[in-house]
Design a protein around this motif. Structure first.
Motif, PDB file in Angstrom:
ATOM      1  N   TRP A 113       0.828  -1.211   0.000  1.00 21.05           N
ATOM      2  CA  TRP A 113       0.000   0.000   0.000  1.00 21.05           C
ATOM      3  C   TRP A 113       0.861   1.259   0.000  1.00 21.05           C
ATOM      4  O   TRP A 113       0.578   2.209  -0.715  1.00 21.05           O
ATOM      5  CB  TRP A 113      -0.976  -0.012   1.166  1.00 21.05           C
ATOM      6  N   ARG A 114       1.923   1.266   0.783  1.00 20.65           N
ATOM      7  CA  ARG A 114       2.819   2.429   0.791  1.00 20.65           C
ATOM      8  C   ARG A 114       3.477   2.622  -0.572  1.00 20.65           C
ATOM      9  O   ARG A 114       3.563   3.740  -1.081  1.00 20.65           O
ATOM     10  CB  ARG A 114       3.873   2.285   1.885  1.00 20.65           C
ATOM     11  N   LYS A 115       3.948   1.525  -1.166  1.00 18.50           N
ATOM     12  CA  LYS A 115       4.577   1.577  -2.497  1.00 18.50           C
ATOM     13  C   LYS A 115       3.587   2.086  -3.546  1.00 18.50           C
ATOM     14  O   LYS A 115       3.975   2.739  -4.514  1.00 18.50           O
ATOM     15  CB  LYS A 115       5.082   0.178  -2.867  1.00 18.50           C
ATOM     16  N   SER A 116       2.307   1.804  -3.332  1.00 19.70           N
ATOM     17  CA  SER A 116       1.252   2.223  -4.271  1.00 19.70           C
ATOM     18  C   SER A 116       0.810   3.669  -4.052  1.00 19.70           C
ATOM     19  O   SER A 116      -0.097   4.143  -4.732  1.00 19.70           O
ATOM     20  CB  SER A 116       0.039   1.292  -4.130  1.00 19.70           C
ATOM     21  N   GLY A 117       1.431   4.352  -3.077  1.00 25.58           N
ATOM     22  CA  GLY A 117       1.101   5.749  -2.820  1.00 25.58           C
ATOM     23  C   GLY A 117      -0.046   5.961  -1.847  1.00 25.58           C
ATOM     24  O   GLY A 117      -0.536   7.074  -1.697  1.00 25.58           O
ATOM     25  N   TYR A 118      -0.475   4.884  -1.180  1.00 22.40           N
ATOM     26  CA  TYR A 118      -1.548   5.029  -0.193  1.00 22.40           C
ATOM     27  C   TYR A 118      -0.977   5.677   1.068  1.00 22.40           C
ATOM     28  O   TYR A 118       0.176   5.465   1.424  1.00 22.40           O
ATOM     29  CB  TYR A 118      -2.135   3.681   0.190  1.00 22.40           C
ATOM     30  N   PHE A 124     -10.399  -8.060   4.024  1.00 20.27           N
ATOM     31  CA  PHE A 124     -10.029  -6.881   3.251  1.00 20.27           C
ATOM     32  C   PHE A 124     -11.311  -6.113   2.953  1.00 20.27           C
ATOM     33  O   PHE A 124     -12.337  -6.710   2.614  1.00 20.27           O
ATOM     34  CB  PHE A 124      -9.367  -7.274   1.931  1.00 20.27           C
ATOM     35  N   GLN A 125     -11.228  -4.793   3.060  1.00 19.54           N
ATOM     36  CA  GLN A 125     -12.413  -3.961   2.821  1.00 19.54           C
ATOM     37  C   GLN A 125     -12.000  -2.676   2.126  1.00 19.54           C
ATOM     38  O   GLN A 125     -10.962  -2.109   2.432  1.00 19.54           O
ATOM     39  CB  GLN A 125     -13.084  -3.648   4.154  1.00 19.54           C
ATOM     40  N   VAL A 126     -12.846  -2.230   1.187  1.00 20.99           N
ATOM     41  CA  VAL A 126     -12.667  -0.937   0.537  1.00 20.99           C
ATOM     42  C   VAL A 126     -13.969  -0.160   0.690  1.00 20.99           C
ATOM     43  O   VAL A 126     -15.034  -0.644   0.325  1.00 20.99           O
ATOM     44  CB  VAL A 126     -12.315  -1.077  -0.959  1.00 20.99           C
ATOM     45  N   ASP A 127     -13.861   1.043   1.250  1.00 20.65           N
ATOM     46  CA  ASP A 127     -14.987   1.965   1.372  1.00 20.65           C
ATOM     47  C   ASP A 127     -14.759   3.096   0.375  1.00 20.65           C
ATOM     48  O   ASP A 127     -13.690   3.710   0.367  1.00 20.65           O
ATOM     49  CB  ASP A 127     -15.081   2.534   2.789  1.00 20.65           C
ATOM     50  N   THR A 128     -15.756   3.362  -0.449  1.00 18.92           N
ATOM     51  CA  THR A 128     -15.605   4.374  -1.492  1.00 18.92           C
ATOM     52  C   THR A 128     -15.907   5.767  -0.954  1.00 18.92           C
ATOM     53  O   THR A 128     -16.614   5.909   0.046  1.00 18.92           O
ATOM     54  CB  THR A 128     -16.554   4.095  -2.671  1.00 18.92           C
ATOM     55  N   PRO A 129     -15.419   6.783  -1.637  1.00 24.78           N
ATOM     56  CA  PRO A 129     -15.877   8.139  -1.333  1.00 24.78           C
ATOM     57  C   PRO A 129     -17.316   8.283  -1.843  1.00 24.78           C
ATOM     58  O   PRO A 129     -17.850   7.382  -2.494  1.00 24.78           O
ATOM     59  CB  PRO A 129     -14.907   9.027  -2.114  1.00 24.78           C
ATOM     60  N   CYS A 130     -17.928   9.403  -1.569  1.00 29.27           N
ATOM     61  CA  CYS A 130     -19.279   9.675  -2.048  1.00 29.27           C
ATOM     62  C   CYS A 130     -19.235   9.828  -3.569  1.00 29.27           C
ATOM     63  O   CYS A 130     -18.401  10.565  -4.106  1.00 29.27           O
ATOM     64  CB  CYS A 130     -19.820  10.946  -1.394  1.00 29.27           C
ATOM     65  N   ARG A 175      -5.574   5.097   2.960  1.00 28.58           N
ATOM     66  CA  ARG A 175      -6.427   5.827   2.017  1.00 28.58           C
ATOM     67  C   ARG A 175      -5.657   5.972   0.712  1.00 28.58           C
ATOM     68  O   ARG A 175      -4.483   6.325   0.700  1.00 28.58           O
ATOM     69  CB  ARG A 175      -6.792   7.199   2.564  1.00 28.58           C
ATOM     70  N   THR A 176      -6.351   5.686  -0.387  1.00 35.31           N
ATOM     71  CA  THR A 176      -5.738   5.838  -1.704  1.00 35.31           C
ATOM     72  C   THR A 176      -5.689   7.321  -2.065  1.00 35.31           C
ATOM     73  O   THR A 176      -6.372   8.153  -1.451  1.00 35.31           O
ATOM     74  CB  THR A 176      -6.550   5.089  -2.782  1.00 35.31           C
ATOM     75  N   GLN A 177      -4.923   7.640  -3.084  1.00 33.34           N
ATOM     76  CA  GLN A 177      -4.819   9.029  -3.520  1.00 33.34           C
ATOM     77  C   GLN A 177      -6.144   9.571  -4.034  1.00 33.34           C
ATOM     78  O   GLN A 177      -6.382  10.770  -3.984  1.00 33.34           O
ATOM     79  CB  GLN A 177      -3.733   9.163  -4.589  1.00 33.34           C
ATOM     80  N   ASP A 178      -7.031   8.672  -4.504  1.00 39.42           N
ATOM     81  CA  ASP A 178      -8.330   9.131  -5.004  1.00 39.42           C
ATOM     82  C   ASP A 178      -9.464   8.971  -3.980  1.00 39.42           C
ATOM     83  O   ASP A 178     -10.635   8.997  -4.331  1.00 39.42           O
ATOM     84  CB  ASP A 178      -8.688   8.468  -6.340  1.00 39.42           C
ATOM     85  N   GLY A 179      -9.102   8.818  -2.689  1.00 43.31           N
ATOM     86  CA  GLY A 179     -10.085   8.901  -1.615  1.00 43.31           C
ATOM     87  C   GLY A 179     -10.790   7.622  -1.207  1.00 43.31           C
ATOM     88  O   GLY A 179     -11.775   7.667  -0.459  1.00 43.31           O
ATOM     89  N   PHE A 180     -10.299   6.463  -1.629  1.00 46.35           N
ATOM     90  CA  PHE A 180     -10.882   5.204  -1.194  1.00 46.35           C
ATOM     91  C   PHE A 180     -10.190   4.765   0.100  1.00 46.35           C
ATOM     92  O   PHE A 180      -8.965   4.803   0.189  1.00 46.35           O
ATOM     93  CB  PHE A 180     -10.702   4.127  -2.264  1.00 46.35           C
ATOM     94  N   SER A 181     -10.962   4.331   1.085  1.00 46.85           N
ATOM     95  CA  SER A 181     -10.404   3.824   2.340  1.00 46.85           C
ATOM     96  C   SER A 181     -10.261   2.320   2.237  1.00 46.85           C
ATOM     97  O   SER A 181     -11.197   1.631   1.808  1.00 46.85           O
ATOM     98  CB  SER A 181     -11.323   4.172   3.512  1.00 46.85           C
TER      99      SER A 181
END
Length: 159
Positions: free
Chosen positions: A65-70, A106-112, A87-93
Motif C-alpha cells: 500500500w505504501r509503495k502504491s502511494g496510499y 479486506f475492505q474498501v470503502d468508497t468516497p461519495c 487511504r488511496t490518492q483518489d479517496g478510497f479507504s
C-alpha cells in the motif's frame, strides 16, 4: 464517478493487493453494502493465517500500500486482532483486519459518488462462494506457509 465505477475501482484495489501476496491466499467475496452515496466491497480470506504469520501478512500489505502511494491512516497493533488502514490518492479507504481464528478481512470503502445500480463483482474468488455471503465460515483452507506455527526463517541470516 458513479457507484458502479466506484465498485469497479474497489475491485481493482482488492485484486491488486491480493495478487501481491505470495504464497497466494484463498479468498471469497464478502457482502457488498450500498449507502446513500457510497459503497463497501469486501473479501474474506479463507486461508488459515496462524498467529505466527499474521505479522508477515500485515507487513506485505503495508509495504504494498505504501509503495502504491496510499497514506496509512491507522494501525492496530493488537496481538490477537491486528489491523491496518489506509487511504488511496483518489479517496478510497482500505483496510486489512485480522479476526477470529486468523481470518483476514479486506475492505474498501468508497468516497461519495453518484448513485447508480451496482453489479456483483466479476473478480474470480479463489475459495468457494457462500450463498448470500452472510454465513461465511471461519478460515478452513490450510497453507503450508500461512498456517505454519513457526516463524519464517530468513535464508540470508539463518534466523
Amino acid at each position: 464517478m458513479d457507484m458502479q465505477g466506484a465498485a469497479d475501482r474497489s475491485d481493482a484495489i482488492l485484486d491488486e493487493v491480493l495478487w501481491e501476496i505470495r504464497p497466494e491466499l484463498r479468498w471469497t467475496h464478502g457482502p457488498t453494502t450500498v449507502g446513500i452515496c457510497d459503497l463497501t466491497r469486501r473479501r474474506v480470506v479463507m486461508t488459515d493465517v496462524s498467529v505466527t504469520r499474521r505479522g508477515n501478512l500485515l507487513g506485505v500489505v503495508d509495504r504494498f500500500w505504501r509503495k502504491s502511494g496510499y497514506r496509512m491512516t491507522a494501525v492496530n497493533n493488537d496481538a490477537v486482532f491486528p489491523a491496518i488502514y489506509a487511504r488511496t490518492q483518489d479517496g478510497f479507504s482500505v483496510s486489512l483486519r485480522i479476526g477470529g481464528k486468523g481470518q483476514a478481512f479486506f475492505q474498501v470503502d468508497t468516497p461519495c459518488v453518484r448513485e447508480s445500480e451496482v453489479a456483483d463483482s466479476t473478480s474470480q474468488a479463489t475459495a468457494p462462494l457462500y450463498e448470500g455471503m452472510e454465513f461465511i465460515p471461519r478460515p478452513n483452507i490450510h497453507s503450508d506457509f500461512w498456517s505454519a506455527e513457526t516463524p519464517e526463517v530468513d535464508a540470508t541470516s539463518g534466523r
